[in-house]
Write an enzyme that holds these catalytic residues in place. Structure first.
Site, PDB file in Angstrom:
ATOM      1  N   GLU A 137       4.325   7.793 -10.959  1.00  0.00           N
ATOM      2  CA  GLU A 137       3.594   8.366 -12.188  1.00  0.00           C
ATOM      3  C   GLU A 137       1.775   8.506 -12.319  1.00  0.00           C
ATOM      4  OE1 GLU A 137       2.677   4.509 -14.696  1.00  0.00           O
ATOM      5  OE2 GLU A 137       1.696   6.204 -16.117  1.00  0.00           O
ATOM      6  N   GLU A 187      -5.573  18.002 -16.905  1.00  0.00           N
ATOM      7  CA  GLU A 187      -5.262  16.567 -16.944  1.00  0.00           C
ATOM      8  C   GLU A 187      -7.154  16.554 -17.216  1.00  0.00           C
ATOM      9  OE1 GLU A 187      -4.428  13.258 -14.754  1.00  0.00           O
ATOM     10  OE2 GLU A 187      -3.411  12.184 -16.576  1.00  0.00           O
ATOM     11  N   CYS A 243      -3.470   8.149 -18.058  1.00  0.00           N
ATOM     12  CA  CYS A 243      -3.126   8.679 -17.645  1.00  0.00           C
ATOM     13  C   CYS A 243      -2.186   9.488 -18.912  1.00  0.00           C
ATOM     14  CB  CYS A 243      -1.380   8.552 -17.267  1.00  0.00           C
ATOM     15  SG  CYS A 243      -0.678   6.791 -17.331  1.00  0.00           S
ATOM     16  N   LYS A 275      -2.190  -2.107  -2.810  1.00  0.00           N
ATOM     17  CA  LYS A 275      -3.467  -1.719  -2.639  1.00  0.00           C
ATOM     18  C   LYS A 275      -3.966  -0.936  -3.575  1.00  0.00           C
ATOM     19  CE  LYS A 275      -6.142   1.974  -1.610  1.00  0.00           C
ATOM     20  NZ  LYS A 275      -7.378   2.412  -2.358  1.00  0.00           N
TER      21      LYS A 275
HETATM   22  P1  NDP Z   1      -6.243   9.049  -6.415  1.00  0.00           P
HETATM   23  O1  NDP Z   1      -4.796   9.700  -7.053  1.00  0.00           O
HETATM   24  O2  NDP Z   1      -6.762   9.625  -5.494  1.00  0.00           O
HETATM   25  O3  NDP Z   1      -6.106   7.688  -6.533  1.00  0.00           O
HETATM   26  C1  NDP Z   1      -4.525   6.554  -6.795  1.00  0.00           C
HETATM   27  C2  NDP Z   1      -4.531   5.513  -5.748  1.00  0.00           C
HETATM   28  O4  NDP Z   1      -4.123   6.762  -4.397  1.00  0.00           O
HETATM   29  C3  NDP Z   1      -5.793   5.302  -5.243  1.00  0.00           C
HETATM   30  O5  NDP Z   1      -5.783   3.778  -5.292  1.00  0.00           O
HETATM   31  C4  NDP Z   1      -6.680   5.851  -3.608  1.00  0.00           C
HETATM   32  O6  NDP Z   1      -7.817   5.054  -3.162  1.00  0.00           O
HETATM   33  C5  NDP Z   1      -4.921   5.968  -3.576  1.00  0.00           C
HETATM   34  N1  NDP Z   1      -4.720   7.246  -2.343  1.00  0.00           N
HETATM   35  C6  NDP Z   1      -5.968   8.187  -2.103  1.00  0.00           C
HETATM   36  N2  NDP Z   1      -5.610   9.078  -1.680  1.00  0.00           N
HETATM   37  C7  NDP Z   1      -4.414   8.160  -0.767  1.00  0.00           C
HETATM   38  C8  NDP Z   1      -3.966   8.992   0.386  1.00  0.00           C
HETATM   39  N3  NDP Z   1      -4.130   9.916   0.923  1.00  0.00           N
HETATM   40  N4  NDP Z   1      -2.282   8.548   0.707  1.00  0.00           N
HETATM   41  C9  NDP Z   1      -2.403   6.909  -0.276  1.00  0.00           C
HETATM   42  N5  NDP Z   1      -3.187   6.577  -1.305  1.00  0.00           N
HETATM   43  C10 NDP Z   1      -4.128   7.286  -1.428  1.00  0.00           C
HETATM   44  O7  NDP Z   1      -6.686   9.321  -8.028  1.00  0.00           O
HETATM   45  P2  NDP Z   1      -8.621   9.237  -8.110  1.00  0.00           P
HETATM   46  O8  NDP Z   1      -8.519   8.109  -8.666  1.00  0.00           O
HETATM   47  O9  NDP Z   1      -9.528  10.232  -7.448  1.00  0.00           O
HETATM   48  O10 NDP Z   1      -8.369  10.298  -9.778  1.00  0.00           O
HETATM   49  C11 NDP Z   1      -7.825  11.552 -10.048  1.00  0.00           C
HETATM   50  C12 NDP Z   1      -7.065  12.227 -10.948  1.00  0.00           C
HETATM   51  O11 NDP Z   1      -6.335  12.272 -10.745  1.00  0.00           O
HETATM   52  C13 NDP Z   1      -7.891  11.699 -12.404  1.00  0.00           C
HETATM   53  O12 NDP Z   1      -8.797  12.581 -12.763  1.00  0.00           O
HETATM   54  C14 NDP Z   1      -6.453  11.816 -13.329  1.00  0.00           C
HETATM   55  O13 NDP Z   1      -6.128  13.263 -13.360  1.00  0.00           O
HETATM   56  C15 NDP Z   1      -5.577  11.298 -11.968  1.00  0.00           C
HETATM   57  N6  NDP Z   1      -5.151   9.926 -12.011  1.00  0.00           N
HETATM   58  C16 NDP Z   1      -4.484   9.838 -12.905  1.00  0.00           C
HETATM   59  C17 NDP Z   1      -4.342   8.726 -13.237  1.00  0.00           C
HETATM   60  C18 NDP Z   1      -2.239   8.168 -13.502  1.00  0.00           C
HETATM   61  O14 NDP Z   1      -2.455   6.806 -14.648  1.00  0.00           O
HETATM   62  N7  NDP Z   1      -1.266   9.204 -13.834  1.00  0.00           N
HETATM   63  C19 NDP Z   1      -4.482   7.430 -12.889  1.00  0.00           C
HETATM   64  C20 NDP Z   1      -6.002   7.594 -12.213  1.00  0.00           C
HETATM   65  C21 NDP Z   1      -5.961   8.988 -11.687  1.00  0.00           C
HETATM   66  P3  NDP Z   1      -8.958   5.335  -3.112  1.00  0.00           P
HETATM   67  O15 NDP Z   1      -8.851   3.617  -3.658  1.00  0.00           O
HETATM   68  O16 NDP Z   1      -9.584   6.036  -1.646  1.00  0.00           O
HETATM   69  O17 NDP Z   1      -9.536   6.401  -4.699  1.00  0.00           O
END
Ligand code: NDP
Length: 499
Positions: free
Chosen positions: A261, A392, A295, A186
């Site tokens: 992660e 973050e 990240c 996904k």
């Molecule tokens: P999310 O954790 O919301 O998104 C990461 C993935 O999880 C996306 O594919 C998202 O889908 C999916 N997701 C969201 N909700 C659910 C759920 N209930 N069940 C399963 N999967 C889900 O991160 P964001 O993209 O909103 O980013 C928010 C913050 O997270 C950033 O500002 C940053 O601080 C952190 N982040 C950290 C990352 C890393 O590499 N460690 C990467 C990205 C974000 P969808 O397509 O709807 O977004």
């Protein structure tokens, strides 16, 4: 490349899900439309899949895994498929990089580098498939041989974020496939294009139908369906700590394994004896790579007090030379922020910091830049209790704190809920070793920033997650161990006396 971009602006690409080897729309026909954050043009349309679509993908993965065709196939054959995917990635690198840039607004040169590195990861995983092995115990006495089998864990869900869409997918998917798993992917709703392009390469490379299924859509329902499903044995989740916690709760249903992660607040630790020019450049790279939407961004600068003032001046001077602008321009190092919500969040956190007493050394003036461009920002006089030192930010924002000596530096570096990465700048070997061993982080760079190799594992300490991806550890992550006890000859004793 500009001509190619114009072609996409005029005729945005429409993608399909990849389920059971078929390219299909969302079952209700709904789509997600993605605009390029830097250009404001629609560039992609992907299926806004339903829970039922996710379940169909899970069912396809489950069925193929249970036949055992991929799981028990000769690893050399699995390796051949993965190598062919690597070749197709390289062949299509320009197009993959363009789509990645248009959807995410990361600089095109960076996107291209990430795609080429992704191909390396597929190649590495191909090799790792062939050396994956269990163990034997020839020490259990004359009548017993112990064999430890490494088996694929089963159906692995892979949920990825928007910041490094193709790279993060490539740190996970080929390793799961190398182990023999079937998979459901996904991608982020903002950057699904390259994952859906990959589906075509998987098909062309000869990956059996159903072994990898790719479903675009929003976190809920698509990601949530993967987390909730009892047919999924493991989920590799990359994203926010908030959703990571939800993943832990959802995994309780069938006690599925999780590899997480999550967020980070990584320190760049600069000692007075460092090579100053190299450290300034490395600190800037770690803080601003991918607009800080990374990240492992080095978002806290811990600098030895005796050089703190001079270092900050040098930093501000060099940052002024960093080019921010159209990510399609080869000279740009900083593109636009992923979306308005993220941009506003960055700005709100910077303003919070200033209100809390931090001093704006440079940047922090997004109103002077049109569009979703956020200028690299350095905040001085930060204290460890401030929000900007703890949260973050996921933007090009650096919070500076001075330290007195090595012990103080290690204490400050560890004063975080996170533990993903650390960067240490010193010419003193003992200081470098002490920091590398004492700082709680999954990855430490000494006199370097962000150099990556498929051989080395990545992952986090503390609330940055658990599990490790890439390297031989990355393939092992997608396996289970099974102990087989082999009796040699007749048993010496009977359980039922006299039988
Ligand atoms: P999310 O954790 O919301 O998104 C990461 C993935 O999880 C996306 O594919 C998202 O889908 C999916 N997701 C969201 N909700 C659910 C759920 N209930 N069940 C399963 N999967 C889900 O991160 P964001 O993209 O909103 O980013 C928010 C913050 O997270 C950033 O500002 C940053 O601080 C952190 N982040 C950290 C990352 C890393 O590499 N460690 C990467 C990205 C974000 P969808 O397509 O709807 O977004």
């Amino acid at each position: 490349m500009l001509d190619e971009a114009k072609r996409v602006f005029e005729a945005p690409t429409t993608y399909k899900n990849y389920i059971g080897g078929q390219f299909v729309e969302a079952s209700d026909g709904a789509i997600i439309t993605r605009e390029s954050p830097a250009h404001g043009h629609v560039v992609s349309r992907y299926p806004a899949s339903t829970r039922a679509d996710a379940q169909a993908a899970i069912a396809a993965a489950r069925a193929t895994f249970d036949t055992g065709d991929w799981a028990f196939t000769y690893a050399g054959d699995r390796a051949r498929v993965l190598r062919e995917v690597a070749r197709l990635i390289r062949e299509n690198a320009d197009e993959l990089a363009l789509i990645e840039t248009l959807e995410s607004s990361k600089p095109l040169s960076a996107a291209h580098g990430e795609v080429m590195f992704s191909a390396e990861l597929w190649d590495y995983a191909a090799g790792a498939a062939r050396i994956l092995a269990g163990d034997s115990h020839n020490t259990l006495g004359d009548a017993m041989l112990g064999v430890v089998l490494r088996e694929p864990i089963g159906v692995a869900g892979i949920i990825t974020p928007w910041n490094f869409p193709f790279l993060i997918l490539s740190e996970r998917l080929p390793f799961a496939l190398a182990a023999g798993c079937s998979t459901v992917v996904k991608p982020s709703e903002f950057t699904s294009g390259t994952a859906l392009m990959l589906a075509h390469y998987l098909k062309e490379a000869g990956l059996p139908d159903g072994v990898c299924n790719i479903v675009s859509g929003t976190g809920d329902p698509v990601g949530q369906a993967i987390l909730d499903s009892d047919e999924v044995d493991m989920v590799a989740f990359t994203g926010s700590t908030r959703v990571g916690r939800a993943a832990i709760a959802a995994s309780a249903g069938n006690i599925k394994k999780l590899s997480l992660e999550l967020g980070g607040k990584s320190p760049s630790v600069v000692f007075a004896d460092c090579d100053l020019e190299a450290a300034v450049d490395g600190v800037i790279k770690a803080a601003t790579i991918n607009m800080g939407e990374c990240c492992i961004a080095g978002s806290r600068l811990l600098v030895e007090r005796t050089i703190s003032g001079a270092f900050q001046d040098r930093l501000a001077g060099r940052l002024a030379e960093l080019q921010m602008g159209d990510p399609l321009d080869p000279a740009s190092r900083i593109g636009a922020i992923i979306n308005r919500a993220q941009y506003d969040r960055i700005d709100a956190l910077v303003r919070d910091g200033v209100r809390d007493g931090a001093r704006l050394i440079c940047g922090g003036d997004p109103e002077n830049h049109a569009g979703l461009y956020y200028p690299p920002t350095v905040l001085g006089d930060v204290t460890p209790d401030m929000n900007v030192a703890r949260e973050e930010i996921f933007g090009p924002v650096l919070s500076v704190m001075p330290f007195e000596n090595v012990e103080d530096a290690i204490r400050l570096a560890n004063a975080s809920d996170y533990g993903l990465a650390a960067y240490v700048w010193t010419e003193n070997l003992s200081t470098a070793l002490r920091c590398s061993r004492r700082i709680k982080a999954g990855r430490v760079w000494v006199n370097a920033a962000l150099a990556g190799f498929p051989e080395l594992p990545l992952g986090g300490f503390k609330q940055s997650g658990n599990g490790r991806e890439t390297g031989r550890y990355g393939v092992e992550e997608y396996t289970e161990l099974k102990s087989v006890h082999l009796q040699i000859g007749p048993q010496a004793e009977r359980w039922v006396e006299g039988a």
